[in-house]
Design an enzyme around this catalytic site. Structure first.
Site, PDB file in Angstrom:
ATOM      1  N   VAL A  15      48.423  30.867 -38.550  1.00  0.00           N
ATOM      2  CA  VAL A  15      47.918  32.190 -37.971  1.00  0.00           C
ATOM      3  C   VAL A  15      48.967  32.849 -37.697  1.00  0.00           C
ATOM      4  CG1 VAL A  15      46.239  33.285 -36.587  1.00  0.00           C
ATOM      5  CG2 VAL A  15      45.538  31.197 -37.751  1.00  0.00           C
ATOM      6  N   GLN A  36      56.144  25.326 -29.874  1.00  0.00           N
ATOM      7  CA  GLN A  36      56.602  24.237 -28.925  1.00  0.00           C
ATOM      8  C   GLN A  36      57.053  23.109 -29.992  1.00  0.00           C
ATOM      9  OE1 GLN A  36      53.056  22.976 -26.759  1.00  0.00           O
ATOM     10  NE2 GLN A  36      52.001  22.079 -28.714  1.00  0.00           N
ATOM     11  N   LEU A  52      42.075  22.703 -48.213  1.00  0.00           N
ATOM     12  CA  LEU A  52      40.995  23.167 -49.109  1.00  0.00           C
ATOM     13  C   LEU A  52      40.550  24.445 -48.706  1.00  0.00           C
ATOM     14  CD1 LEU A  52      40.602  19.819 -48.621  1.00  0.00           C
ATOM     15  CD2 LEU A  52      38.766  20.159 -50.131  1.00  0.00           C
ATOM     16  N   HIS A 225      38.311  15.477 -36.213  1.00  0.00           N
ATOM     17  CA  HIS A 225      37.822  15.543 -37.493  1.00  0.00           C
ATOM     18  C   HIS A 225      38.523  14.414 -38.237  1.00  0.00           C
ATOM     19  CE1 HIS A 225      36.282  16.589 -41.254  1.00  0.00           C
ATOM     20  NE2 HIS A 225      37.383  17.181 -41.789  1.00  0.00           N
ATOM     21  N   TYR A 256      33.846  15.964 -48.005  1.00  0.00           N
ATOM     22  CA  TYR A 256      34.740  16.619 -48.971  1.00  0.00           C
ATOM     23  C   TYR A 256      35.810  15.919 -49.774  1.00  0.00           C
ATOM     24  CZ  TYR A 256      37.967  17.906 -44.949  1.00  0.00           C
ATOM     25  OH  TYR A 256      38.695  17.515 -43.944  1.00  0.00           O
ATOM     26  N   TRP A 354      40.482  28.906 -39.667  1.00  0.00           N
ATOM     27  CA  TRP A 354      40.981  27.869 -40.587  1.00  0.00           C
ATOM     28  C   TRP A 354      42.040  28.152 -41.634  1.00  0.00           C
ATOM     29  CZ3 TRP A 354      36.092  24.595 -42.917  1.00  0.00           C
ATOM     30  CH2 TRP A 354      35.295  24.286 -41.972  1.00  0.00           C
ATOM     31  N   THR A 356      41.727  28.493 -44.522  1.00  0.00           N
ATOM     32  CA  THR A 356      40.837  29.304 -45.630  1.00  0.00           C
ATOM     33  C   THR A 356      40.953  30.776 -45.234  1.00  0.00           C
ATOM     34  OG1 THR A 356      39.492  27.486 -45.779  1.00  0.00           O
ATOM     35  CG2 THR A 356      38.651  29.391 -46.640  1.00  0.00           C
ATOM     36  N   TYR A 528      19.633  59.617 -28.804  1.00  0.00           N
ATOM     37  CA  TYR A 528      20.191  58.615 -29.650  1.00  0.00           C
ATOM     38  C   TYR A 528      21.494  59.027 -30.279  1.00  0.00           C
ATOM     39  CZ  TYR A 528      20.565  55.565 -33.754  1.00  0.00           C
ATOM     40  OH  TYR A 528      20.928  54.589 -34.593  1.00  0.00           O
ATOM     41  N   ASP A 541      25.416  51.818 -32.094  1.00  0.00           N
ATOM     42  CA  ASP A 541      24.300  52.896 -31.824  1.00  0.00           C
ATOM     43  C   ASP A 541      23.970  52.682 -30.314  1.00  0.00           C
ATOM     44  OD1 ASP A 541      22.838  50.785 -32.326  1.00  0.00           O
ATOM     45  OD2 ASP A 541      21.275  52.002 -33.327  1.00  0.00           O
ATOM     46  N   GLY A 555      21.484  52.181 -23.586  1.00  0.00           N
ATOM     47  CA  GLY A 555      20.995  51.066 -24.089  1.00  0.00           C
ATOM     48  C   GLY A 555      21.859  50.775 -25.255  1.00  0.00           C
TER      49      GLY A 555
HETATM   50  P1  FAD Z   1      47.859  25.294 -35.218  1.00  0.00           P
HETATM   51  O1  FAD Z   1      48.248  25.116 -36.887  1.00  0.00           O
HETATM   52  O2  FAD Z   1      47.705  24.245 -34.629  1.00  0.00           O
HETATM   53  O3  FAD Z   1      48.994  26.145 -34.811  1.00  0.00           O
HETATM   54  C1  FAD Z   1      49.293  26.653 -33.368  1.00  0.00           C
HETATM   55  C2  FAD Z   1      50.642  26.389 -33.015  1.00  0.00           C
HETATM   56  O4  FAD Z   1      50.761  26.411 -31.648  1.00  0.00           O
HETATM   57  C3  FAD Z   1      50.998  24.741 -33.180  1.00  0.00           C
HETATM   58  O5  FAD Z   1      52.150  24.685 -34.134  1.00  0.00           O
HETATM   59  C4  FAD Z   1      51.535  24.505 -31.948  1.00  0.00           C
HETATM   60  O6  FAD Z   1      52.701  23.786 -31.829  1.00  0.00           O
HETATM   61  C5  FAD Z   1      51.806  25.875 -31.084  1.00  0.00           C
HETATM   62  N1  FAD Z   1      51.771  25.793 -29.617  1.00  0.00           N
HETATM   63  C6  FAD Z   1      50.512  25.320 -28.777  1.00  0.00           C
HETATM   64  N2  FAD Z   1      50.661  25.429 -27.715  1.00  0.00           N
HETATM   65  C7  FAD Z   1      52.086  26.021 -27.525  1.00  0.00           C
HETATM   66  C8  FAD Z   1      52.593  26.715 -26.478  1.00  0.00           C
HETATM   67  N3  FAD Z   1      52.552  26.463 -25.359  1.00  0.00           N
HETATM   68  N4  FAD Z   1      53.822  27.114 -26.751  1.00  0.00           N
HETATM   69  C9  FAD Z   1      54.488  27.342 -28.020  1.00  0.00           C
HETATM   70  N5  FAD Z   1      53.691  27.068 -29.112  1.00  0.00           N
HETATM   71  C10 FAD Z   1      52.356  26.544 -28.688  1.00  0.00           C
HETATM   72  N6  FAD Z   1      40.987  24.242 -42.575  1.00  0.00           N
HETATM   73  C11 FAD Z   1      40.876  24.634 -44.119  1.00  0.00           C
HETATM   74  O7  FAD Z   1      40.802  25.959 -44.309  1.00  0.00           O
HETATM   75  N7  FAD Z   1      40.687  23.679 -44.934  1.00  0.00           N
HETATM   76  C12 FAD Z   1      40.963  22.496 -44.872  1.00  0.00           C
HETATM   77  O8  FAD Z   1      40.820  21.891 -45.790  1.00  0.00           O
HETATM   78  C13 FAD Z   1      41.211  22.128 -43.560  1.00  0.00           C
HETATM   79  N8  FAD Z   1      40.995  20.433 -43.284  1.00  0.00           N
HETATM   80  C14 FAD Z   1      41.381  20.116 -42.057  1.00  0.00           C
HETATM   81  C15 FAD Z   1      41.177  18.906 -41.945  1.00  0.00           C
HETATM   82  C16 FAD Z   1      41.502  18.294 -40.507  1.00  0.00           C
HETATM   83  C17 FAD Z   1      41.574  16.907 -40.531  1.00  0.00           C
HETATM   84  C18 FAD Z   1      41.448  19.192 -39.506  1.00  0.00           C
HETATM   85  C19 FAD Z   1      41.743  18.562 -38.100  1.00  0.00           C
HETATM   86  C20 FAD Z   1      41.449  20.651 -39.597  1.00  0.00           C
HETATM   87  C21 FAD Z   1      41.497  21.109 -40.874  1.00  0.00           C
HETATM   88  N9  FAD Z   1      41.435  22.678 -41.202  1.00  0.00           N
HETATM   89  C22 FAD Z   1      41.240  23.119 -42.611  1.00  0.00           C
HETATM   90  C23 FAD Z   1      41.579  23.414 -40.020  1.00  0.00           C
HETATM   91  C24 FAD Z   1      42.788  23.949 -40.059  1.00  0.00           C
HETATM   92  O9  FAD Z   1      43.634  22.903 -40.045  1.00  0.00           O
HETATM   93  C25 FAD Z   1      42.887  24.831 -38.801  1.00  0.00           C
HETATM   94  O10 FAD Z   1      41.770  25.678 -38.377  1.00  0.00           O
HETATM   95  C26 FAD Z   1      44.277  25.743 -38.855  1.00  0.00           C
HETATM   96  O11 FAD Z   1      45.399  24.850 -39.233  1.00  0.00           O
HETATM   97  C27 FAD Z   1      44.723  26.324 -37.430  1.00  0.00           C
HETATM   98  O12 FAD Z   1      45.888  27.016 -37.643  1.00  0.00           O
HETATM   99  P2  FAD Z   1      46.535  27.625 -36.487  1.00  0.00           P
HETATM  100  O13 FAD Z   1      47.705  28.214 -36.853  1.00  0.00           O
HETATM  101  O14 FAD Z   1      45.376  28.567 -35.682  1.00  0.00           O
HETATM  102  O15 FAD Z   1      46.939  26.263 -35.379  1.00  0.00           O
END
Ligand code: FAD
Length: 812
Positions: A15, A36, A52, A225, A256, A354, A356, A528, A541, A555
């Site tokens: 993200v 971090q 996926l 998970h 999956y 995700w 995705t 309205y 609205d 409202g």
């Molecule tokens: P992250 O990738 O966790 O990134 C957050 C970052 O913030 C990290 O790098 C962390 O180090 C950093 N951070 C945290 N705190 C601090 C701080 N205080 N200072 C600086 N940095 C910090 N999604 C899919 O779409 N398809 C899949 O197949 C899928 N499979 C999955 C399987 C598993 C087993 C799991 C657990 C998740 C899966 N997901 C999947 C979900 C997906 O992995 C996550 O929703 C997505 O990667 C989240 O991305 P992000 O960038 O929000 O978070």
């Protein structure tokens, strides 16, 4: 490291990287991205996700976010390596119910413009030769789904962003924020302070913890998970390509799969939710594997292995080579959290996303942060959508866990969450229970959907039966309540309608600048109106009642409206806004005999001359002081009667008793919905959103462009002569078919729109579906079809509203 930046992004997962990529594309320079962990295998969820990407979602917005993500990932590469494998996806059905649901899912895809189809079992096995076709009915196939190489995509996006001046810093935890004067001033790290006016938090499962550092609630729960990888499969014969099989879902057993070279990966949602508190996630230096990974707990894998072998028998000859419990985020409603924090200006959040949706969310948040608007309807994803209770740890965990449990379930659109309930009860709750109310929940409020005690009405008001799916979470009693309202009088609990109070000498000009209609009218007027965004899209609205010179009751549609008004408050303190929903209660008294009932307990003049339609008067119902608004969302004579909550039960009792000679009926939300539908009243969030202009949605009557400036006016003036689609009323030729919403609308065999609201109009005697159609088709008499579970049901565009188009019943 630099000591100032135009924008600091916290988190370099998918993200954060995607946001940096799009923000730099939009010309934002001097962005600093901090993580971090090490770059780009940071140890966050992105680092271990198998990647996926299934794009189809019940939500149009989520589907669009994933489509944009696929577009992005497939355009990226890193040192000649792809970031995307477009292998397609298969979602198999073991049960007839799932097979039916996959037809519904295909409908969503077609509605949202995504290509997909259903395949029979033999064809599925041809595409995944490991699969036993004898245990499935078939599968839903999406050719453009596939597999993201997320860490690679992160680095590719980061490199691109770096070329435009962004800098990325690993091993740099954010340990605090300076948020003095209600806005972000700086980010604090062990290496120093970075002064900045804008921060974007993309810290995934750490979101609640990082949010708390800034005084911002981020209501999500990290959840474990399980994911396992097998030893090589002989059937894959040493395959060296990462993936050639389509990705696979077997949702009937919550599992999956994906191919990993010559092995397979197995994901399981079978176990009970294993929630974690963000504060308890081990810091990188103490984590056993990676920070977002925990040790595998075989006891939770349970039947998963046996289920996997049943679908993919060759797996039985392999073993688990590696496995872990990863962590990712769940929110109370399963949607992401996107937006600027309410109380810390400049502090933005993009959380619970995700892989995705990562690319789409990055683009969206970049649009919001630079242009102030998105082309997508984001109300389901807005950070500020949650009521106060939804920010509590207890609620976030209870609902987050339920989201996890249901992630692959077949969910009926009216299916209710069971916990934590009851949470908010109106003053009428005891009376409603006595009448056998069946409660549904909205924003924590318990609302009668229909009343069992009204079953007796079915002898006077027969109601057509429904098909199995449309008959779920429904009762014919709702149809009888509907008809009793039209013929006699109904008592509706409207307390949960979100209400705001805007006060102060600047209240009028504040609201005039935000709403489309003229509200500079005498005290006692009710108007309205719409609130628009800068592009002329409908943000909400509202019904604005001027109850005093400087006091307006609004409202609204909920906390997003409160947030929007707050953001526009004058800086001189001349206007205030607050939510008053729970402080007052409201009964709707509507129907041709409403005046007779009210007269029995009210000495005030309730004639149309003294109390016309769309006006407000202070009256007394017995000894209860009431602010009465002569409005009706059900299209009948009557009033919304507001009083402080403590008088509520007395108000109910007085009206109930006075209503007996008129045959008063307590009426639930299901009838309310069908009443408003056949009157053509739009439901915001469903029939109209920021993606629609008032002219497209058929609410142009609420726009008075000549009244002066208001948000969205300029864009609206441009849009007025360019209406390419219109919200249209369809009636289904076969009245026994009642559709649910989101189904594709076909003309000439092509998808030309999708259903927004749908239901049965018991007075009109028609099965109704609203939907946007190209303007040339939005003409009464046009023949179209609504595709319902794969069946094309003929429908006709009708003149609207279907019931009482002259509004005689409202104005008597
Ligand atoms: P992250 O990738 O966790 O990134 C957050 C970052 O913030 C990290 O790098 C962390 O180090 C950093 N951070 C945290 N705190 C601090 C701080 N205080 N200072 C600086 N940095 C910090 N999604 C899919 O779409 N398809 C899949 O197949 C899928 N499979 C999955 C399987 C598993 C087993 C799991 C657990 C998740 C899966 N997901 C999947 C979900 C997906 O992995 C996550 O929703 C997505 O990667 C989240 O991305 P992000 O960038 O929000 O978070």
């Amino acid at each position: 490291m630099q000591t100032s930046a135009s924008l600091v992004i916290v988190g370099a997962g998918v993200v954060g990287c995607s946001a940096a990529y799009f923000l730099t594309k939009k010309g934002v320079r001097d962005i600093v991205v901090l993580d971090q962990g090490p770059l780009f295998d940071t140890g966050g969820s992105t680092s271990h996700a198998p990647g996926l990407v299934f794009q189809t979602n019940a939500s149009k917005t989520m589907t669009t976010l994933s489509r944009r993500t696929v577009e992005l990932y497939s355009s990226l590469e890193l040192d000649g390596q792809p970031c995307w494998y477009g292998v397609g996806s298969l979602e198999v059905a073991r049960t007839p119910e799932r097979w039916l649901d996959l037809h519904r899912k295909l409908g969503w895809a077609r509605s949202w413009g995504l290509e997909g189809c259903l395949l029979d079992a033999a064809e599925v096995a041809r595409r995944v030769p490991l699969l036993d076709p004898s245990i499935i009915h078939g599968a839903y196939y999406v050719p453009t789904d596939g597999l993201a190489k997320a860490v690679r995509a992160c680095e590719a996006m980061a490199r691109e962003a770096m070329q435009h001046g962004a800098s990325f810093h690993g091993h740099t935890p954010v340990i605090g924020f300076d948020t003095s004067d209600g806005r972000v001033q700086a980010v604090i790290t062990p290496n120093g302070r970075i002064a900045t006016e804008r921060v974007l938090i993309c810290t995934g499962i750490w979101g609640p913890k990082v949010g708390r550092m800034a005084g911002v609630s981020i209501p999500l729960t990290p959840c474990q998970h399980q994911y396992a990888r097998t030893t090589p499969l002989a059937e894959l014969g040493g395959e060296e390509r990462e993936i050639i099989h389509p990705i696979l879902r077997d949702q009937d057993v919550s599992m999956y799969y994906r191919q990993h070279f010559d092995g397979y990966g197995i994901g399981s949602y079978q176990h009970e939710p294993l929630l974690v508190d963000a504060e308890d996630i081990l810091p990188p230096e103490r984590a056993p594997i990676q920070p977002a990974m925990m040790d595998f707990t075989p006891e939770h894998f349970g039947d998963a292995w046996a289920d996997a072998v049943k679908l993919l028998p060759p797996l039985g000859k392999t073993e688990i080579a590696s496995a872990f419990n990863g962590m990712f985020s769940f929110t109370p409603d399963g949607f992401p959290l996107i937006g600027e924090a309410p109380d810390v200006r400049g502090l933005w959040v993009a959380e619970a996303v995700w892989i995705t949706h990562g690319g789409g969310v990055g683009r969206t948040v970049a649009d919001l942060m630079t242009d102030g608007v998105s082309d997508l309807d984001l109300h389901d994803c807005d950070l500020n959508r949650f009521e106060p209770h939804a920010h509590t740890r207890s609620y976030v965990r209870a609902r987050g866990a339920q989201q996890y449990r249901e992630v692959y379930d077949v969910i009926h659109p009216l299916q209710q969450m069971e916990q934590p309930r009851p949470l908010r009860a109106t003053p009428f709750h005891a009376r409603q229970r006595e009448l056998g109310a069946v409660f549904f929940e909205a924003r924590g409020w318990e609302r009668p959907q229909w009343y069992a005690s009204n079953e007796r009405l079915l002898t006077d008001y027969p109601v057509p039966a429904r098909t199995e799916w449309a008959g779920r979470h429904w009762s014919p009693i709702a149809g009888a309540e509907h008809q009793a309202t039209r013929e006699r009088v109904g008592l509706f609990d409207m307390t949960s309608l979100p209400k705001l109070e805007v006060t102060g000498p600047g209240a009028l000009s504040l609201l005039q600048g935000l709403v489309t209609n003229q509200i500079d009218r005498p005290v006692g007027s009710v108007v309205y109106a719409l609130m628009l965004d800068e592009t002329g899209g409908i943000r909400s609205d509202v019904t604005v009642a001027r109850l005093g010179e400087d006091r307006f009751q609004v409202g609204s549609n909920g906390l997003l409206d409160l947030d929007w008004i707050r953001r526009h408050l004058p800086t001189d303190g001349s206007a205030q806004v607050r939510e008053i929903t729970g402080a007052i209660c409201c009964l709707g008294l509507w129907g041709p005999r409403a005046r007779d009932v009210a007269r029995g307990v009210c000495d005030d003049d309730l004639s149309t001359e003294a109390f016309p339609y769309f006006s407000a008067r202070r009256i007394a119902i017995g000894e209860v002081p009431v602010e009465a608004l002569r409005v009706s969302y059900v299209g009948e004579l009557g009033w919304e009667l507001y009083t402080p909550a403590e008088y509520g039960q007395r108000l109910w009792d007085l009206l109930w008793e006075a209503g007996q000679p008129s045959g008063i009926v307590a009426v639930g939300r299901a009838a309310f919905e069908s009443l408003r539908l056949e009157k053509g009243y739009r439901l915001w969030g469903v029939d109209m959103t920021t993606e629609h202009t008032p002219y497209e949605a058929g609410v142009g009557f609420a726009v008075k462009a000549k009244k002066g400036e208001f948000v969205g006016r300029e864009a609206l003036l441009r849009a007025k002569d360019n209406v390419c689609r219109r919200l249209s009323c369809l009636t289904l030729d076969d009245p026994s078919v009642v559709v649910m919403g989101k189904e594709p609308i076909l003309a000439g065999g092509n998808v030309v729109g999708y259903v927004t609201s749908a239901g049965f109009g018991y007075s009109a005697g028609k099965s109704i579906a609203y939907g946007y159609l190209p303007a040339e088709l939005a003409v009464p008499g046009t023949q179209v079809a609504v595709e319902y579970f794969g069946e094309a049901c003929l429908a006709t565009v009708a003149a609207e509203p279907l019931f009482d188009p002259e509004r005689r019943r409202l104005t008597v």
